[in-house]
Design an enzyme around this catalytic site. Structure first.
Site, PDB file in Angstrom:
ATOM      1  N   VAL B   9      31.228  49.856  71.395  1.00 31.83           N
ATOM      2  CA  VAL B   9      31.693  51.177  71.799  1.00 31.83           C
ATOM      3  C   VAL B   9      33.103  51.439  71.271  1.00 31.83           C
ATOM      4  CG1 VAL B   9      32.126  52.700  73.754  1.00 31.83           C
ATOM      5  CG2 VAL B   9      30.366  50.932  73.922  1.00 31.83           C
ATOM      6  N   CYS B  10      33.299  52.611  70.673  1.00 34.15           N
ATOM      7  CA  CYS B  10      34.663  53.066  70.397  1.00 34.15           C
ATOM      8  C   CYS B  10      34.731  54.559  70.644  1.00 34.15           C
ATOM      9  CB  CYS B  10      35.124  52.697  68.987  1.00 34.15           C
ATOM     10  SG  CYS B  10      34.440  53.698  67.658  1.00 34.15           S
ATOM     11  N   GLY B  11      35.836  55.152  70.292  1.00 36.33           N
ATOM     12  CA  GLY B  11      36.034  56.570  70.595  1.00 36.33           C
ATOM     13  C   GLY B  11      35.083  57.479  69.848  1.00 36.33           C
TER      14      GLY B  11
END
Lengths: 459, 98
Positions: B9-11
């Site tokens: 998960v990232c932005g």
């Protein structure tokens, strides 16, 4: 056959992989890895070119029909950051931007002009983009490279300045965010935030988590794309709504735009994947030479945009941006792909407002309003840069721009000054004045950027 | 042997999560795990949890997801990569056979 013939004959899908391969070898990546990543970079460009063509071929005629039937005159299409990044890396400046930025960063670190070691090689594209616009403006390769260098210089100092606040708010010790897009808004956000505090708006708190839960559906890029396509299609077919074909077209355009929003970033991921070995090479190279003094590791602001306040503020800003686009008379940009990039626009404002959604939305409204004018103003250069980078533009004289970085105030500032050598001199004066006062009053500057007394650099 | 399914998960679900995915695949396969990664944005975590063994995030993610979470920047900074891999392995516990 001249060098220029070879460059234009090979095209970016061959030329850039070759350059990336040799660059990777210089940064001591194994031949096998270097080769694979070079090929991946070429594939990334093919993918981006395909989707960009698809996007323009679908949206451009629909937008022209909309202009004809409604008088909403927005001929500049927002092709978004995926296209902007590809144009930046594929342009002449993009071929040199990695060594330029590494050199600038390294020298600035040695001279104590920055404490950041920027290992986020992907986002060097912002510097290449600024350089590419200057090259499109002046046709002078040296000025283009200089523009990329000074963009990097300013962004590195912005990264230092905001690092204590960013580290404290996002709980990421040792990190700074020298991001050419996100950091550009810091000098604007700080005075507006100060003003809003004087008006006691910091007392009004909204709960970002509940906003996200309630409106999250509409913040999803594919939903934004779908709605946008439907609306543009509807307006373009206003006069012929009694025909079934009009409705088929409206629905198809909605689906097309949803598809673009989803697929476009995936193509960019291929490029990023290809850059990973070089990033690691650059990281190893710079860190090995920087270990004698404490430094921040400069990363992509993507690591912070998961913050609930950033997501909530960006969601609220999407409809605001669309309203602004229609009501600002001088605006000619039709916002599309970059409606998904707004979290990056506010992510470094959040530590300044300390996560206050209301203040962030007000600051965001101002920077989008100004950004639409900048994006409109830079669109001829943007389009020229795209053509210089051999991206195929539709023949019907469509102009393109984007929020990231076509609406970037820092890019605009550099491009406008780079028109003459006096302007270049002025830019360097601005840089050194900025650097001098920041270094002299470091603690106070870091506190106004959102850091607490304890987090700011000790004098 | 069961595949180890990791949600990265990232932005953006694109930028840093691509880097982290490649690193996880490389480092975990060196240790004999079969790895499958999926990438998403922080705001989409809840709808991507199906079949996921562990989440590795570079950005804040919601709490109480019912799946172990490792939040780390090690794969981006290059500092503490091995420790981060150890943390991932220890949090998977005994569910996944090597």
């Amino acid at each position: 056959m001249t060098l220029n013939d070879i460059i234009s004959g090979l095209g970016v899908t061959v030329l850039l992989p070759i350059i990336i391969f040799f660059l990777a070898i210089i940064f001591r990546i194994s031949v096998k890895k270097a080769f694979r990543s070079a090929v991946l970079i070429g594939i990334g460009f093919i993918g981006i070119n395909l989707i960009l063509g698809y996007f323009l071929n679908n949206l451009a005629p629909a937008a022209q029909k909309m202009v004809k039937f409604t008088g909403v005159h927005l001929p500049v299409l927002d092709v978004g950051w995926p296209a902007a990044a590809a144009i930046a890396f594929a342009g002449k400046i993009g071929l040199f931007v990695i060594p330029i930025t590494v050199l600038v960063n390294f020298l600035m670190y040695i001279f104590h002009w920055t404490d950041t070691i920027d290992v986020d090689v992907w986002n060097y594209w912002h510097f290449a983009f600024t350089g590419g616009l200057v090259y499109a403006l002046t046709n002078n390769l040296w000025l283009g490279m200089l523009a990329a260098a000074i963009d990097a210089m300013l962004v590195l100092v912005l990264g230092d300045w905001t690092a204590p606040a960013v580290q404290e708010y996002y709980k990421i010790p040792g990190i700074s965010l020298p991001h050419g897009f996100s950091a550009a808004y810091v000098p604007i956000a700080i005075p507006i935030n100060w003003l809003l505090d004087k008006l006691h708006l910091d007392k009004i708190k909204a709960d970002p988590e509940s906003i996200r839960k309630k409106w999250g559906f509409f913040g999803d890029p594919i939903i934004i794309g779908l709605i946008l396509g439907l609306v543009v299609g509807f307006l373009g077919n206003l006069k012929t709504l009694n025909m079934a074909k009009s409705w088929f077209d409206i629905l198809k355009l909605g689906m097309s735009m949803a598809g673009v929003m989803y697929i476009f970033p995936k193509m960019v991921a291929i490029l990023m994947d290809g850059l990973i070995p070089i990033s690691e090479g650059v990281r190893g190279f710079m860190k090995a030479r920087a270990s004698n003094r404490k430094f921040y590791i400069g990363l992509d602001s993507a690591i912070a945009v998961g913050d609930p306040a950033a997501i909530a503020s960006a969601m609220i800003l999407v409809p605001i941006a669309i309203i602004l686009m229609v009501i600002i008379p001088q605006n000619q940009m039709l916002l599309a792909v970059d409606l998904a990039v707004l979290p990056f626009m506010v992510v470094m404002t959040i530590p300044i407002t300390r996560g206050n959604v209301l203040k962030t939305v007000i600051i965001g409204t101002v920077i989008i309003a100004v950004g639409l004018l900048i994006g409109t103003n830079l669109s001829p250069l943007f389009t020229k840069a795209a053509i210089q980078a051999q991206f195929k533009m539709p023949t019907n004289a469509t102009q393109i721009s984007s929020i990231c970085d076509g609406s970037n105030p820092l890019t605009w500032f550099i491009v406008k000054l780079m028109n003459s050598w006096y302007g270049v001199a002025a830019l360097f004066v601005v840089f050194f004045v900025f650097l001098y006062f920041y270094r002299k009053h470091r603690k106070a500057w870091e506190i106004i950027a959102g850091a607490s007394e304890e987090a700011a650099t000790k004098e | 042997m069961k595949k180890l399914k990791i949600l990265v998960v990232c932005g953006t679900g694109i930028a840093t999560s691509t880097v982290v995915s490649r690193k996880l695949e490389e480092k975990l396969s060196e240790r004999g795990y079969e790895v499958e990664t999926r990438q998403c944005k922080a705001s989409e975590v809840e709808s991507n949890l199906e079949g996921i063994d562990i989440i590795v995030a570079t950005t804040p993610v919601p709490e109480n997801l019912g799946v172990p979470v490792v939040r780390t920047l090690a794969f981006l900074t290059g500092v503490g990569e091995d420790e981060a891999i150890e943390e991932v392995i220890s949090k998977i516990g005994g569910d996944v056979q090597k």
